[in-house]
Design a protein around this motif. Structure first.
Motif, PDB file in Angstrom:
ATOM      1  N   TYR A 159       0.678  -1.316  -0.335  1.00 23.15           N
ATOM      2  CA  TYR A 159      -0.083  -0.177   0.308  1.00 23.15           C
ATOM      3  C   TYR A 159       0.633   0.824   0.074  1.00 23.15           C
ATOM      4  O   TYR A 159       1.027   2.481  -0.775  1.00 23.15           O
ATOM      5  CB  TYR A 159      -1.287   0.390   1.287  1.00 23.15           C
ATOM      6  CG  TYR A 159      -2.071   0.983   1.172  1.00 23.15           C
ATOM      7  CD1 TYR A 159      -2.573   1.434   0.334  1.00 23.15           C
ATOM      8  CD2 TYR A 159      -2.796   1.593   2.301  1.00 23.15           C
ATOM      9  CE1 TYR A 159      -3.793   2.249   0.440  1.00 23.15           C
ATOM     10  CE2 TYR A 159      -3.499   1.861   2.296  1.00 23.15           C
ATOM     11  CZ  TYR A 159      -4.562   3.197   1.143  1.00 23.15           C
ATOM     12  OH  TYR A 159      -5.221   4.189   1.550  1.00 23.15           O
ATOM     13  N   LEU A 160       1.779   1.095   0.644  1.00 20.06           N
ATOM     14  CA  LEU A 160       2.556   2.159   0.809  1.00 20.06           C
ATOM     15  C   LEU A 160       3.835   2.450  -0.664  1.00 20.06           C
ATOM     16  O   LEU A 160       3.792   4.015  -0.455  1.00 20.06           O
ATOM     17  CB  LEU A 160       3.653   1.753   2.251  1.00 20.06           C
ATOM     18  CG  LEU A 160       4.705   3.315   2.812  1.00 20.06           C
ATOM     19  CD1 LEU A 160       3.924   3.924   2.980  1.00 20.06           C
ATOM     20  CD2 LEU A 160       5.469   2.361   3.246  1.00 20.06           C
ATOM     21  N   GLU A 161       3.922   1.198  -1.307  1.00 24.80           N
ATOM     22  CA  GLU A 161       4.310   1.039  -2.080  1.00 24.80           C
ATOM     23  C   GLU A 161       3.699   2.503  -3.196  1.00 24.80           C
ATOM     24  O   GLU A 161       4.305   3.109  -4.180  1.00 24.80           O
ATOM     25  CB  GLU A 161       4.338   0.021  -2.971  1.00 24.80           C
ATOM     26  CG  GLU A 161       5.127  -0.001  -4.470  1.00 24.80           C
ATOM     27  CD  GLU A 161       5.130  -1.449  -4.757  1.00 24.80           C
ATOM     28  OE1 GLU A 161       4.736  -2.122  -4.368  1.00 24.80           O
ATOM     29  OE2 GLU A 161       6.266  -1.824  -5.401  1.00 24.80           O
ATOM     30  N   GLN A 162       2.182   2.068  -3.232  1.00 22.88           N
ATOM     31  CA  GLN A 162       1.743   3.369  -4.008  1.00 22.88           C
ATOM     32  C   GLN A 162       1.449   4.817  -3.808  1.00 22.88           C
ATOM     33  O   GLN A 162       1.829   5.968  -4.328  1.00 22.88           O
ATOM     34  CB  GLN A 162       0.250   2.748  -3.677  1.00 22.88           C
ATOM     35  CG  GLN A 162      -0.383   1.808  -4.532  1.00 22.88           C
ATOM     36  CD  GLN A 162      -1.982   1.441  -3.937  1.00 22.88           C
ATOM     37  OE1 GLN A 162      -2.539   2.163  -3.813  1.00 22.88           O
ATOM     38  NE2 GLN A 162      -2.494  -0.058  -4.136  1.00 22.88           N
ATOM     39  N   LEU A 163       1.814   5.262  -2.571  1.00 26.12           N
ATOM     40  CA  LEU A 163       1.952   6.102  -2.106  1.00 26.12           C
ATOM     41  C   LEU A 163       3.483   6.377  -2.635  1.00 26.12           C
ATOM     42  O   LEU A 163       3.506   7.791  -2.680  1.00 26.12           O
ATOM     43  CB  LEU A 163       1.911   6.003  -0.616  1.00 26.12           C
ATOM     44  CG  LEU A 163       0.455   5.643   0.130  1.00 26.12           C
ATOM     45  CD1 LEU A 163       0.426   5.588   1.577  1.00 26.12           C
ATOM     46  CD2 LEU A 163      -0.985   6.572  -0.459  1.00 26.12           C
ATOM     47  N   LEU A 164       3.991   5.971  -2.282  1.00 25.91           N
ATOM     48  CA  LEU A 164       5.678   6.510  -2.566  1.00 25.91           C
ATOM     49  C   LEU A 164       5.547   6.809  -4.391  1.00 25.91           C
ATOM     50  O   LEU A 164       5.921   8.103  -4.566  1.00 25.91           O
ATOM     51  CB  LEU A 164       6.677   5.754  -1.905  1.00 25.91           C
ATOM     52  CG  LEU A 164       6.453   5.679  -1.104  1.00 25.91           C
ATOM     53  CD1 LEU A 164       7.348   4.552  -0.123  1.00 25.91           C
ATOM     54  CD2 LEU A 164       7.814   6.649  -0.494  1.00 25.91           C
ATOM     55  N   GLY A 165       4.497   6.179  -4.613  1.00 26.62           N
ATOM     56  CA  GLY A 165       4.511   6.614  -6.176  1.00 26.62           C
ATOM     57  C   GLY A 165       3.215   7.890  -6.494  1.00 26.62           C
ATOM     58  O   GLY A 165       4.361   8.517  -6.879  1.00 26.62           O
ATOM     59  N   ALA A 166       2.895   7.951  -5.633  1.00 28.84           N
ATOM     60  CA  ALA A 166       2.429   8.983  -5.661  1.00 28.84           C
ATOM     61  C   ALA A 166       3.418  10.597  -5.198  1.00 28.84           C
ATOM     62  O   ALA A 166       3.640  11.351  -5.899  1.00 28.84           O
ATOM     63  CB  ALA A 166       1.123   9.291  -4.657  1.00 28.84           C
ATOM     64  N   LEU A 167       3.888  10.519  -4.068  1.00 28.92           N
ATOM     65  CA  LEU A 167       5.471  11.117  -3.523  1.00 28.92           C
ATOM     66  C   LEU A 167       6.311  11.432  -4.977  1.00 28.92           C
ATOM     67  O   LEU A 167       6.617  12.685  -4.772  1.00 28.92           O
ATOM     68  CB  LEU A 167       5.642  11.052  -2.210  1.00 28.92           C
ATOM     69  CG  LEU A 167       4.304  10.944  -0.796  1.00 28.92           C
ATOM     70  CD1 LEU A 167       5.474  10.179   0.155  1.00 28.92           C
ATOM     71  CD2 LEU A 167       4.375  12.283  -1.106  1.00 28.92           C
ATOM     72  N   ARG A 168       6.136  10.489  -5.687  1.00 27.46           N
ATOM     73  CA  ARG A 168       7.794  10.857  -6.274  1.00 27.46           C
ATOM     74  C   ARG A 168       7.417  11.540  -7.736  1.00 27.46           C
ATOM     75  O   ARG A 168       7.340  12.137  -8.015  1.00 27.46           O
ATOM     76  CB  ARG A 168       8.073   9.243  -6.960  1.00 27.46           C
ATOM     77  CG  ARG A 168       8.977   9.639  -8.007  1.00 27.46           C
ATOM     78  CD  ARG A 168       9.243   7.874  -8.553  1.00 27.46           C
ATOM     79  NE  ARG A 168       8.798   7.109  -8.135  1.00 27.46           N
ATOM     80  CZ  ARG A 168       7.919   7.088  -9.625  1.00 27.46           C
ATOM     81  NH1 ARG A 168       7.661   8.209 -10.531  1.00 27.46           N
ATOM     82  NH2 ARG A 168       7.000   6.595  -9.852  1.00 27.46           N
ATOM     83  N   ARG A 169       5.663  11.717  -8.242  1.00 22.33           N
ATOM     84  CA  ARG A 169       5.159  11.806  -9.362  1.00 22.33           C
ATOM     85  C   ARG A 169       5.030  13.107  -8.768  1.00 22.33           C
ATOM     86  O   ARG A 169       4.818  14.681  -9.169  1.00 22.33           O
ATOM     87  CB  ARG A 169       4.044  11.024  -9.446  1.00 22.33           C
ATOM     88  CG  ARG A 169       4.193  10.356  -9.981  1.00 22.33           C
ATOM     89  CD  ARG A 169       2.659   9.256 -10.844  1.00 22.33           C
ATOM     90  NE  ARG A 169       2.334   8.555 -10.125  1.00 22.33           N
ATOM     91  CZ  ARG A 169       2.127   7.170  -9.329  1.00 22.33           C
ATOM     92  NH1 ARG A 169       2.992   6.659  -9.685  1.00 22.33           N
ATOM     93  NH2 ARG A 169       1.277   6.820  -8.366  1.00 22.33           N
ATOM     94  N   ALA A 170       4.351  13.733  -7.368  1.00 24.58           N
ATOM     95  CA  ALA A 170       4.730  15.202  -6.959  1.00 24.58           C
ATOM     96  C   ALA A 170       6.320  15.377  -6.535  1.00 24.58           C
ATOM     97  O   ALA A 170       5.966  16.956  -6.447  1.00 24.58           O
ATOM     98  CB  ALA A 170       3.928  15.442  -5.757  1.00 24.58           C
ATOM     99  N   ASP A 171       7.357  14.431  -7.444  1.00 25.62           N
ATOM    100  CA  ASP A 171       8.169  15.417  -6.902  1.00 25.62           C
ATOM    101  C   ASP A 171       9.266  15.872  -5.664  1.00 25.62           C
ATOM    102  O   ASP A 171       9.695  16.283  -5.385  1.00 25.62           O
ATOM    103  CB  ASP A 171       8.854  16.478  -7.693  1.00 25.62           C
ATOM    104  CG  ASP A 171       9.081  16.398  -9.405  1.00 25.62           C
ATOM    105  OD1 ASP A 171      10.035  15.440  -9.540  1.00 25.62           O
ATOM    106  OD2 ASP A 171       8.675  17.459 -10.351  1.00 25.62           O
ATOM    107  N   LEU A 172       8.064  15.024  -4.642  1.00 24.42           N
ATOM    108  CA  LEU A 172       8.656  14.904  -3.684  1.00 24.42           C
ATOM    109  C   LEU A 172       9.851  13.974  -2.856  1.00 24.42           C
ATOM    110  O   LEU A 172      10.714  14.596  -1.542  1.00 24.42           O
ATOM    111  CB  LEU A 172       7.459  15.401  -2.637  1.00 24.42           C
ATOM    112  CG  LEU A 172       6.069  15.960  -3.195  1.00 24.42           C
ATOM    113  CD1 LEU A 172       5.142  15.762  -1.802  1.00 24.42           C
ATOM    114  CD2 LEU A 172       7.114  16.707  -2.571  1.00 24.42           C
TER     115      LEU A 172
END
Lengths: 143, 143
Positions: free
Chosen positions: A40-53
């Motif tokens: 689940y966390l993997e999904q979230l880190l994907g989103a954080l990466r796409r937001a350049d964070l």
DNA sequence: TGATTCCCGATTGATTCAATCGGGATTGAA
DNA sequence: TTCAATCCCGATTGAATCAATCGGGAATCA
């Protein structure tokens, strides 16, 4: 009015990464170590990466790391990238699904509240959090 | 982070009732006139009544009316009675489902944000809204 | 080549949301 | 006394969202 777990996990992960900045990329497994569901966390880190964070490194010994100075990453950015925009009511974003004019009382109220909540969240960055600064009231202001 | 329609409809209904204060109880049908689903609204008015924000009169020519001075009814009360407490994360309310101590960074942050959002909403009452006062920044303050 | 890691769309099961249903109780008017 | 208007309220439904898992793929390094 509640956040979903997405925002909570994401903030947790970001704080973790912020503290480990000096030690190279951190793997999902490591980040999830204190109880967060790994996939689940993997999904979230994907989103954080796409937001350049965060940025990521693949392969053995890969992982995630914070991608810019801690003081440039705000709570607002973290929550928005994983939960979507903070917007109390659809009618705040100009899409006009409701019949009333653009100055109806409720719309003005939602906009006021939304703006203030956003300012609040923009006013706190990762650096503030890990340095344990007592947050100051900042940026919160009237319409 | 979004409100459900419950809070939006409830606020709408309260503003409507506030404006009709002088004309006796307003029936559900009347309140729902501009498009809100009537039976759904009925649930919400039940919640508002149980929170003592409106009172009701049964029978023919019955309806709902505001139950106290407009200046004593805040946006916070309206939203809480229909949406439940504003609390960004469960871990803010002392129930301690999470393993970390009571001073973990995320908890402090959620608490700070939650408190500020609540102050914001407590700072606006129905009288402010219908008199179209520009809202002032008030009650929003640091941890 | 193979282990380790990130990447990513699809799927599942549970929960919540928005709304409706179906009946009941109260009141005022005819 | 009857009847229509109204509030009252728990149960149900269908859709959407949430939380999480699955199953494979691609990059990197030893």
């Amino acid at each position: 009015m509640k956040l979903s777990t997405r925002g909570q996990y994401a903030l947790h992960a970001m704080i973790f990464l912020a503290k480990k900045q000096a030690y190279g990329p951190q793997s999902l497994k490591t980040i999830a170590e204190d109880g967060l569901p790994e996939q689940y966390l993997e999904q979230l880190l994907g989103a954080l990466r796409r937001a350049d964070l965060v940025s990521s490194v693949r392969g053995a010994a890969g992982g995630y790391m914070i991608s810019k100075p801690l003081s440039e990453i705000t709570v607002a950015q973290i929550l928005e990238s994983t939960e979507g925009p903070v917007s109390l009511s659809d009618c705040v974003d100009g899409d006009m699904s409701c019949s009333k004019g653009s100055d109806c009382e409720t719309r003005m109220l939602w906009r006021y509240l939304t703006d203030n909540i956003n300012s609040l969240m923009q006013g706190i960055n990762l650096s503030d959090i890990i340095e344990n600064k007592p947050y100051q009231s900042r940026g919160v202001n009237a319409s």
